[in-house]
Design a protein around this motif. Sequence first.
Motif, PDB file in Angstrom:
ATOM      1  N   ILE A 130       0.873  -1.175   0.000  1.00  0.00           N
ATOM      2  CA  ILE A 130       0.000   0.000   0.000  1.00  0.00           C
ATOM      3  C   ILE A 130       0.910   1.224   0.000  1.00  0.00           C
ATOM      4  CG2 ILE A 130      -1.718   1.324   1.275  1.00  0.00           C
ATOM      5  CD1 ILE A 130      -2.634  -1.322   2.542  1.00  0.00           C
TER       6      ILE A 130
ATOM      7  N   PRO B  17       0.637   4.980   0.675  1.00  0.00           N
ATOM      8  CA  PRO B  17      -0.148   6.151   1.100  1.00  0.00           C
ATOM      9  C   PRO B  17       0.410   7.437   0.507  1.00  0.00           C
ATOM     10  CG  PRO B  17       0.516   4.782   2.976  1.00  0.00           C
ATOM     11  CD  PRO B  17       1.332   4.356   1.799  1.00  0.00           C
TER      12      PRO B  17
ATOM     13  N   THR C  69      -2.821  17.859  -4.689  1.00  0.00           N
ATOM     14  CA  THR C  69      -3.576  16.605  -4.633  1.00  0.00           C
ATOM     15  C   THR C  69      -4.940  16.798  -5.285  1.00  0.00           C
ATOM     16  OG1 THR C  69      -2.489  16.100  -2.533  1.00  0.00           O
ATOM     17  CG2 THR C  69      -4.462  14.821  -3.083  1.00  0.00           C
TER      18      THR C  69
ATOM     19  N   GLY D 246      -5.123  13.036   3.692  1.00  0.00           N
ATOM     20  CA  GLY D 246      -5.837  11.796   3.949  1.00  0.00           C
ATOM     21  C   GLY D 246      -6.007  11.562   5.436  1.00  0.00           C
TER      22      GLY D 246
ATOM     23  N   GLU E 224      -8.783   5.883   6.144  1.00  0.00           N
ATOM     24  CA  GLU E 224      -9.027   5.648   4.721  1.00  0.00           C
ATOM     25  C   GLU E 224      -8.057   4.624   4.119  1.00  0.00           C
ATOM     26  OE1 GLU E 224     -10.910   9.599   2.868  1.00  0.00           O
ATOM     27  OE2 GLU E 224      -9.018  10.003   3.919  1.00  0.00           O
ATOM     28  N   LEU E 225      -7.114   4.145   4.918  1.00  0.00           N
ATOM     29  CA  LEU E 225      -6.214   3.079   4.481  1.00  0.00           C
ATOM     30  C   LEU E 225      -6.731   1.698   4.840  1.00  0.00           C
ATOM     31  CD1 LEU E 225      -2.914   4.815   5.555  1.00  0.00           C
ATOM     32  CD2 LEU E 225      -3.542   4.265   3.203  1.00  0.00           C
TER      33      LEU E 225
ATOM     34  N   ALA F 218      -8.063  -0.712   1.879  1.00  0.00           N
ATOM     35  CA  ALA F 218      -6.991  -1.318   1.093  1.00  0.00           C
ATOM     36  C   ALA F 218      -6.330  -2.454   1.862  1.00  0.00           C
ATOM     37  CB  ALA F 218      -5.958  -0.262   0.710  1.00  0.00           C
TER      38      ALA F 218
ATOM     39  N   LEU G 283      -0.610  -0.626  -4.350  1.00  0.00           N
ATOM     40  CA  LEU G 283      -1.885   0.077  -4.414  1.00  0.00           C
ATOM     41  C   LEU G 283      -1.706   1.480  -3.833  1.00  0.00           C
ATOM     42  CD1 LEU G 283      -4.934   0.301  -4.795  1.00  0.00           C
ATOM     43  CD2 LEU G 283      -5.241  -1.018  -2.689  1.00  0.00           C
ATOM     44  N   TYR G 284      -1.824   2.490  -4.677  1.00  0.00           N
ATOM     45  CA  TYR G 284      -1.664   3.875  -4.236  1.00  0.00           C
ATOM     46  C   TYR G 284      -2.971   4.389  -3.645  1.00  0.00           C
ATOM     47  CZ  TYR G 284       2.914   4.064  -6.355  1.00  0.00           C
ATOM     48  OH  TYR G 284       4.240   3.845  -6.638  1.00  0.00           O
ATOM     49  N   VAL G 285      -2.876   4.877  -2.418  1.00  0.00           N
ATOM     50  CA  VAL G 285      -4.023   5.470  -1.724  1.00  0.00           C
ATOM     51  C   VAL G 285      -3.589   6.900  -1.412  1.00  0.00           C
ATOM     52  CG1 VAL G 285      -5.646   5.272   0.193  1.00  0.00           C
ATOM     53  CG2 VAL G 285      -4.579   3.210  -0.753  1.00  0.00           C
ATOM     54  N   ASP G 286      -3.746   7.786  -2.402  1.00  0.00           N
ATOM     55  CA  ASP G 286      -3.069   9.072  -2.330  1.00  0.00           C
ATOM     56  C   ASP G 286      -3.920  10.251  -2.824  1.00  0.00           C
ATOM     57  OD1 ASP G 286      -3.136   8.589  -5.045  1.00  0.00           O
ATOM     58  OD2 ASP G 286      -0.973   8.742  -5.352  1.00  0.00           O
TER      59      ASP G 286
END
Length: 255
Positions: free
Chosen positions: A187, A189, A214, A220, A224-225, A228, A245-248
């Motif tokens: 992941i 972030p 952004t 963030g 919210e992570l 994922a 997996l980009y959570v950005d």
Amino acid sequence: MAFPLFDLAGRRALVTGSGQGIGFAIAEGLAAHGASVLVNGRSAEKLAGAVRALRDKGYSAQAAPFDVTDGAAAAQMVAVIEAETGPIDILVNNAGMQFRAPLEDYPTEKWDELLRTNVSSVFHVSRAVARPMIARGRGKIINIASVQSELARTGIAPYTATKGAVRNLTRGMSADWAKYGLQINAIAPGYFKTPLNQALVEDPDFTAWLEKRTPAGRWGEVGELVGAAVFLAGDASSFVNGHTLYVDGGMSTSV
């Protein structure tokens, strides 16, 4: 259950660096989906508080104090957990640090510390956990990379180097261990409100830059992570391997 692919009941998760911040949020999220969680860190006070907070919500949690940068200590603790508590089904390599300075003035000792904490720890703990996972023919390893695995920003070149290494180490782990039934993913972030980023959160100029840079237009929140992490920890990701997996908030997709 409405979503059995995301059910983690009966599984045990070790989350490194989970006394606070992103690590704690992920540990709490996995526990909320049924996992028993092992909370790791070096501060006994933080670990005790984290375990207490999880148990107060009715979750199964216990402390696993060891230094992730020490390969022998990691191997010893994993062996104790496997023998006395039970198999580790999920590993989240979250422990990390940051130190900001111009590259030309970057202290050598901080470079070495960053490598130990952000990269060597992933190798040490993953190797220790993977061995019994391989013997069982199953297991999930989730490495916490960063938007800096893909991008660079002034003042944090060494951090960027370590997170790029985590991304490629994730690929290498998949190349070596997927054939044994393990899924190893990462992941990445973007910028989240955490103790690691507190100085930036409190800097109005940086926050203004971040909100403009952004696409989502904001910081963030660590919760919210969780989605994922649960996806990569459960059966829903049974054929996902070597992926980051980009959570950005879209940062890595735009200029």
